[in-house]
Design a protein around this motif. Structure first.
Motif, PDB file in Angstrom:
ATOM      1  N   LYS A 255       0.827  -1.197   0.000  1.00 23.95           N
ATOM      2  CA  LYS A 255       0.000   0.000   0.000  1.00 23.95           C
ATOM      3  C   LYS A 255       0.864   1.251   0.000  1.00 23.95           C
ATOM      4  CE  LYS A 255      -4.017  -1.956   2.353  1.00 23.95           C
ATOM      5  NZ  LYS A 255      -4.908  -1.856   3.530  1.00 23.95           N
ATOM      6  N   ARG A 256       0.393   2.244  -0.710  1.00 22.20           N
ATOM      7  CA  ARG A 256       1.114   3.512  -0.781  1.00 22.20           C
ATOM      8  C   ARG A 256       0.391   4.538   0.077  1.00 22.20           C
ATOM      9  NH1 ARG A 256       3.385   6.435  -6.244  1.00 22.20           N
ATOM     10  NH2 ARG A 256       4.284   8.277  -5.230  1.00 22.20           N
ATOM     11  N   PRO A 257       1.069   5.138   1.023  1.00 24.45           N
ATOM     12  CA  PRO A 257       0.389   6.106   1.896  1.00 24.45           C
ATOM     13  C   PRO A 257      -0.065   7.335   1.121  1.00 24.45           C
ATOM     14  CG  PRO A 257       2.757   6.116   2.292  1.00 24.45           C
ATOM     15  CD  PRO A 257       2.491   4.971   1.378  1.00 24.45           C
ATOM     16  N   MET A 258      -1.166   7.901   1.561  1.00 20.54           N
ATOM     17  CA  MET A 258      -1.690   9.094   0.904  1.00 20.54           C
ATOM     18  C   MET A 258      -0.746  10.284   1.058  1.00 20.54           C
ATOM     19  SD  MET A 258      -4.592   8.539  -0.647  1.00 20.54           S
ATOM     20  CE  MET A 258      -5.368  10.133  -0.744  1.00 20.54           C
ATOM     21  N   SER A 259       0.079  10.270   2.094  1.00 20.23           N
ATOM     22  CA  SER A 259       1.009  11.383   2.295  1.00 20.23           C
ATOM     23  C   SER A 259       2.080  11.441   1.217  1.00 20.23           C
ATOM     24  CB  SER A 259       1.669  11.267   3.673  1.00 20.23           C
ATOM     25  OG  SER A 259       2.365  10.034   3.799  1.00 20.23           O
ATOM     26  N   SER A 260       2.307  10.324   0.524  1.00 17.77           N
ATOM     27  CA  SER A 260       3.322  10.320  -0.537  1.00 17.77           C
ATOM     28  C   SER A 260       2.803  10.914  -1.836  1.00 17.77           C
ATOM     29  CB  SER A 260       3.808   8.891  -0.792  1.00 17.77           C
ATOM     30  OG  SER A 260       2.747   8.082  -1.282  1.00 17.77           O
ATOM     31  N   ILE A 261       1.502  11.178  -1.916  1.00 20.25           N
ATOM     32  CA  ILE A 261       0.912  11.797  -3.106  1.00 20.25           C
ATOM     33  C   ILE A 261       0.756  13.288  -2.828  1.00 20.25           C
ATOM     34  CG2 ILE A 261      -1.019  11.765  -4.708  1.00 20.25           C
ATOM     35  CD1 ILE A 261       0.569   9.189  -4.673  1.00 20.25           C
ATOM     36  N   VAL A 262       1.436  14.084  -3.620  1.00 18.35           N
ATOM     37  CA  VAL A 262       1.410  15.547  -3.439  1.00 18.35           C
ATOM     38  C   VAL A 262       0.640  16.149  -4.609  1.00 18.35           C
ATOM     39  CG1 VAL A 262       2.771  17.632  -3.132  1.00 18.35           C
ATOM     40  CG2 VAL A 262       3.633  15.447  -2.266  1.00 18.35           C
ATOM     41  N   LEU A 263      -0.584  16.585  -4.333  1.00 16.27           N
ATOM     42  CA  LEU A 263      -1.421  17.243  -5.325  1.00 16.27           C
ATOM     43  C   LEU A 263      -1.761  18.646  -4.847  1.00 16.27           C
ATOM     44  CD1 LEU A 263      -3.873  14.311  -6.188  1.00 16.27           C
ATOM     45  CD2 LEU A 263      -1.807  14.979  -7.413  1.00 16.27           C
ATOM     46  N   GLN A 264      -2.590  19.305  -5.634  1.00 15.43           N
ATOM     47  CA  GLN A 264      -3.029  20.633  -5.232  1.00 15.43           C
ATOM     48  C   GLN A 264      -3.837  20.543  -3.935  1.00 15.43           C
ATOM     49  OE1 GLN A 264      -2.143  23.477  -6.542  1.00 15.43           O
ATOM     50  NE2 GLN A 264      -0.933  22.496  -8.154  1.00 15.43           N
ATOM     51  N   PRO A 265      -3.800  21.569  -3.113  1.00  7.71           N
ATOM     52  CA  PRO A 265      -4.494  21.500  -1.813  1.00  7.71           C
ATOM     53  C   PRO A 265      -5.980  21.180  -1.981  1.00  7.71           C
ATOM     54  CG  PRO A 265      -3.062  23.415  -1.899  1.00  7.71           C
ATOM     55  CD  PRO A 265      -3.080  22.847  -3.282  1.00  7.71           C
ATOM     56  N   GLY A 266      -6.443  20.181  -1.227  1.00 11.59           N
ATOM     57  CA  GLY A 266      -7.850  19.824  -1.218  1.00 11.59           C
ATOM     58  C   GLY A 266      -8.261  18.739  -2.180  1.00 11.59           C
ATOM     59  N   VAL A 267      -7.431  18.391  -3.166  1.00 12.01           N
ATOM     60  CA  VAL A 267      -7.822  17.396  -4.170  1.00 12.01           C
ATOM     61  C   VAL A 267      -7.891  16.001  -3.553  1.00 12.01           C
ATOM     62  CG1 VAL A 267      -7.191  16.324  -6.357  1.00 12.01           C
ATOM     63  CG2 VAL A 267      -6.887  18.775  -6.049  1.00 12.01           C
ATOM     64  N   LYS A 268      -6.857  15.604  -2.803  1.00  8.30           N
ATOM     65  CA  LYS A 268      -6.862  14.276  -2.180  1.00  8.30           C
ATOM     66  C   LYS A 268      -8.006  14.127  -1.193  1.00  8.30           C
ATOM     67  CE  LYS A 268      -2.753  14.329  -0.507  1.00  8.30           C
ATOM     68  NZ  LYS A 268      -1.547  13.870   0.215  1.00  8.30           N
ATOM     69  N   ASP A 269      -8.205  15.128  -0.374  1.00  9.50           N
ATOM     70  CA  ASP A 269      -9.279  15.052   0.617  1.00  9.50           C
ATOM     71  C   ASP A 269     -10.642  14.971  -0.052  1.00  9.50           C
ATOM     72  OD1 ASP A 269      -7.309  15.251   2.530  1.00  9.50           O
ATOM     73  OD2 ASP A 269      -7.511  17.439   2.733  1.00  9.50           O
ATOM     74  N   MET A 270     -10.833  15.700  -1.141  1.00  8.05           N
ATOM     75  CA  MET A 270     -12.108  15.665  -1.847  1.00  8.05           C
ATOM     76  C   MET A 270     -12.383  14.286  -2.424  1.00  8.05           C
ATOM     77  SD  MET A 270     -13.454  15.672  -5.200  1.00  8.05           S
ATOM     78  CE  MET A 270     -12.156  16.375  -6.212  1.00  8.05           C
ATOM     79  N   LEU A 271     -11.380  13.706  -3.093  1.00  5.41           N
ATOM     80  CA  LEU A 271     -11.563  12.381  -3.688  1.00  5.41           C
ATOM     81  C   LEU A 271     -11.794  11.317  -2.624  1.00  5.41           C
ATOM     82  CD1 LEU A 271      -8.894  12.337  -6.540  1.00  5.41           C
ATOM     83  CD2 LEU A 271     -11.373  12.339  -6.789  1.00  5.41           C
ATOM     84  N   LEU A 272     -11.020  11.344  -1.574  1.00  6.30           N
ATOM     85  CA  LEU A 272     -11.163  10.335  -0.523  1.00  6.30           C
ATOM     86  C   LEU A 272     -12.529  10.437   0.154  1.00  6.30           C
ATOM     87  CD1 LEU A 272      -9.710   8.062   0.966  1.00  6.30           C
ATOM     88  CD2 LEU A 272      -8.807   9.763   2.553  1.00  6.30           C
ATOM     89  N   ALA A 273     -12.974  11.646   0.434  1.00  9.59           N
ATOM     90  CA  ALA A 273     -14.285  11.817   1.061  1.00  9.59           C
ATOM     91  C   ALA A 273     -15.410  11.388   0.129  1.00  9.59           C
ATOM     92  CB  ALA A 273     -14.466  13.286   1.476  1.00  9.59           C
ATOM     93  N   ASP A 274     -15.268  11.682  -1.179  1.00 12.40           N
ATOM     94  CA  ASP A 274     -16.299  11.290  -2.134  1.00 12.40           C
ATOM     95  C   ASP A 274     -16.383   9.776  -2.254  1.00 12.40           C
ATOM     96  OD1 ASP A 274     -18.082  12.564  -4.438  1.00 12.40           O
ATOM     97  OD2 ASP A 274     -17.118  10.769  -5.241  1.00 12.40           O
ATOM     98  N   CYS A 275     -15.250   9.096  -2.287  1.00  6.52           N
ATOM     99  CA  CYS A 275     -15.249   7.628  -2.386  1.00  6.52           C
ATOM    100  C   CYS A 275     -15.868   6.988  -1.141  1.00  6.52           C
ATOM    101  CB  CYS A 275     -13.822   7.124  -2.579  1.00  6.52           C
ATOM    102  SG  CYS A 275     -13.076   7.555  -4.157  1.00  6.52           S
TER     103      CYS A 275
END
Length: 648
Positions: free
Chosen positions: A210-230
């Motif tokens: 598994k790859r931790p989410m902290s290793s993915i650097v995107l624009q602010p709010g994109v990761k949180d939006m996708l994870l919450a939507d899923c």
């Protein structure tokens, strides 16, 4: 028996007795063997009536659970009949070493050491196939047999577990315990399944960490939006059912190459605990029916991945007015090669498989593309692709975050002691020269800097990176080359940016030259094709004209032959007329002479017209007219004479 004795009496008394004894032994032996087999079958049937038997196939998850559970049982490693193998990794990437594995004495502290670039091989003892093993579990004796369903193909294993019990509660407890242990050991892995177009099923392809989410650097709010939507979608099955909406969710990740689209999907799968099912739409044998079958067999809770959707078809993905679906001249060779691979998938088949009647529900669909403008609107509309995420080149904020991910920091004021310093403090001075046991050394010596320095270096690194010019993959590659040199990495990043620009310009120039050369070759090829086509058309035109001339010549010849036949018929009739009337009166002679002359004149005109070519009809008409006038003049001058013609 008397009849048999009478038949054997001529052969002699001694031989008859021997045959009788033999027959008696045959009858007795057959009876005993029949009784033995019947009793054995009855005994096995009696015993089987007390056993509960469960069968597990390798194609399903419980087989992996049980094999992982058995690998931890001491009795499984102490089998009296076993196989010696070095393949200790299970089907799903989880190590299944048994208690009977053979370990070297000096491998206890250095299990992950490398020998010539690869890890040391461990020798494992695995129970052999087609052998029954007995294991004691919770007050019951389990009879376990591992078999091969398809021995000729080397795969398709099966597991059979039998236990003496009145109900199947013991087997339920066994399966649930094996499942819990398996999931506990596999919680840090993501399983990948690939589509098998040959059999229309899913094949396990491996397990990835598994790859931790902290290793993915995107624009602010994109990761949180996708994870919450899923997470919200996975918990809203009843909400979708109450409103009659298909329980499906689609995500379209589009943008430049190397921006982290696939890495984000891998990280989301690990965070949500879902498996990834990958479909290659351009694979050999992919068709509408195959894709529909695969989509129907997708589990309800998983991630379905369609990578490079814009390049998946051998034909155009767009259905606009200017696109006919046929390959263009620039990619004719590529299209021909791909068409020969046997992929007959159409856009209509893909659309039906995504949200048709037979489409699976409960799955998260992720599609990636580098050119969203090439996709058909029907493919990217809401309902099929509900969430769009644009991936661009790296920004300064992303560059700073990536740098901090590569180089860890220690809190301010904390001290870090190396293992050698820690061991030297604990060891007595008199024991320093004694040999110490082997201890695994760190593979990379990364200097650990304090948080303030790392933040400053990350800031300098981000300032040296141009905005929206370099891809995230390029930054990651540069940091990988300097993973143990954080300070030097920051000092040399400006020079690297210059070199990267020069390389990109060089590649761009080479690409332009290559495209210009290909364009010139295509134009030359088109010109030659046009010339060849024009030459061929001219040759066909000349051949057609030649054929028409031959046809006209044949027609003229036929007309001449017909005219000659008419001339012969007319001359023969005239000869017969003059022969039957030898003498004529003046008046009669005048009239007959005028009629014969006019007829002769007409015959001569017909003859002259048939002989004259087609190009001079007027000349032939004039000749005929002059002939008629000459005949009239001669008739006028000879009207006072009597013409007598008789045979000699």
């Amino acid at each position: 028996m008397d009849a048999l004795k009478s038949m054997l009496s001529p052969l002699g008394v001694g031989s008859a007795n021997a045959i009788q004894d033999t027959l008696k032994l045959v009858v007795i032996g057959g009876t005993v063997e029949t009784a033995r087999r019947a009793s054995a079958g009855a005994w096995h049937t009696f015993l089987d009536s007390f056993f509960l038997t469960a069968h597990f196939s390798q194609e399903d998850y419980p087989y992996d659970w049980l094999m992982h559970w058995l690998s931890k049982q001491p009795a499984w490693g102490r089998s009296r009949e076993f196989e010696i193998t070095t393949r200790t990794v299970g089907r799903n990437g989880i190590t299944q070493s048994t208690t009977g594995d053979l370990d070297e004495e000096d491998e206890d502290d250095d299990e992950d050491a490398l020998v010539h670039g690869r890890r040391k091989r461990k020798v494992a003892f695995m129970p052999s196939i087609d052998t029954t093993h007995t294991i004691y579990y919770r007050g019951h004796w389990l009879r376990i047999t591992r078999t091969k369903r398809y021995p000729d193909y080397g795969h398709g294993s099966a597991l059979k577990i039998s236990v003496i019990a009145r109900n199947n509660d013991i087997l339920k407890k066994l399966v649930l315990e094996a499942k819990r242990e398996y999931e506990k050991d596999a919680e840090h892995r993501v399983h990948i399944f690939m589509a098998d177009t040959t059999y229309g099923c899913w094949r396990w392809n491996g397990a990835r960490q598994k790859r931790p989410m902290s290793s993915i650097v995107l624009q602010p709010g994109v990761k949180d939006m996708l994870l919450a939507d899923c997470k919200d979608f996975l918990c809203s099955e009843d909400w979708y059912a109450e409103r009659g909406i298909p329980f499906r969710r689609g995500y379209l990740l589009h943008g430049v190459p190397g921006s982290g689209k696939t890495s984000l999907i891998h990280s989301l799968a690990g965070e949500l605990g879902l498996d990834i099912y990958v479909v290659s739409l351009s694979s050999k044998g992919m068709s509408d029916n195959t894709l529909t079958t695969l989509m129907g067999h997708v589990p309800s809770r998983c991630i379905l991945l369609l990578e490079d959707l814009d390049a998946a078809f051998t034909r155009s993905v767009s259905r606009d007015a200017s696109s006919t679906g046929a390959p263009t001249a620039s990619n004719t060779n590529i299209t021909t090669t791909e068409t020969n691979d046997g992929s007959t998938l159409s856009l209509s088949g893909l659309l039906n498989s995504l949200d048709g009647v037979a489409a699976a529900e409960g799955r998260l669909l992720f599609a990636t593309t580098n050119h969203i403008e090439r996709l058909d609107p029907a493919l990217s509309r809401p309902g099929r692709m509900d969430v769009w995420v644009n991936f661009t080149h790296a920004t300064k904020w992303q560059a700073e975050g990536i740098f901090k991910c590569f180089f860890p920091s220690k809190p301010a004021g904390a001290t870090i002691t190396t293992p050698s310093e820690e061991s030297s403090e604990d060891v007595d001075t008199s024991q320093k020269n004694l040999p110490l046991p082997k201890r695994k050394a760190p593979s990379h010596t990364i200097p650990v800097l304090d948080e303030t320095e790392i933040s400053e270096l990350a800031k300098r690194f981000a300032d040296s990176i141009p905005e929206n010019e370099l891809s995230v993959a390029a930054l990651q590659g540069y940091l990988l080359k300097n993973k143990v040199r954080p300070r030097e990495c920051v000092d040399e990043v400006a020079q690297w940016v210059v070199e990267e620009r020069e390389t990109r310009e060089k590649l761009k120039k080479e690409k332009a030259e290559r495209e210009a050369k290909e364009k010139k070759e295509n134009e030359e090829k088109e010109r030659k094709e046009k010339e060849e086509k024009a030459t061929k058309e001219q040759e066909e035109k000349d051949a057609k004209e030649k054929t028409e001339r031959k046809e006209r010549a044949k027609t003229k010849k036929a007309h001449r032959a017909e005219a000659a036949m008419k001339l012969e018929g007319a001359s023969s009739s005239t000869t017969s007329l003059t022969t039957t009337e030898p003498v004529a009166v003046l008046s009669t002679g005048e009239s007959s002479s005028s009629e014969s002359d006019s007829s002769n004149g007409g015959i001569e005109a017909d003859t002259e017209e048939s002989i004259t070519s087609e190009e001079e009809p007027d000349k032939a008409a004039n000749s005929a007219g002059s002939g008629d006038s000459a005949v009239k003049d001669s008739n006028h001058s000879k009207e006072k004479w009597v013409a007598v013609k008789a045979d000699p």
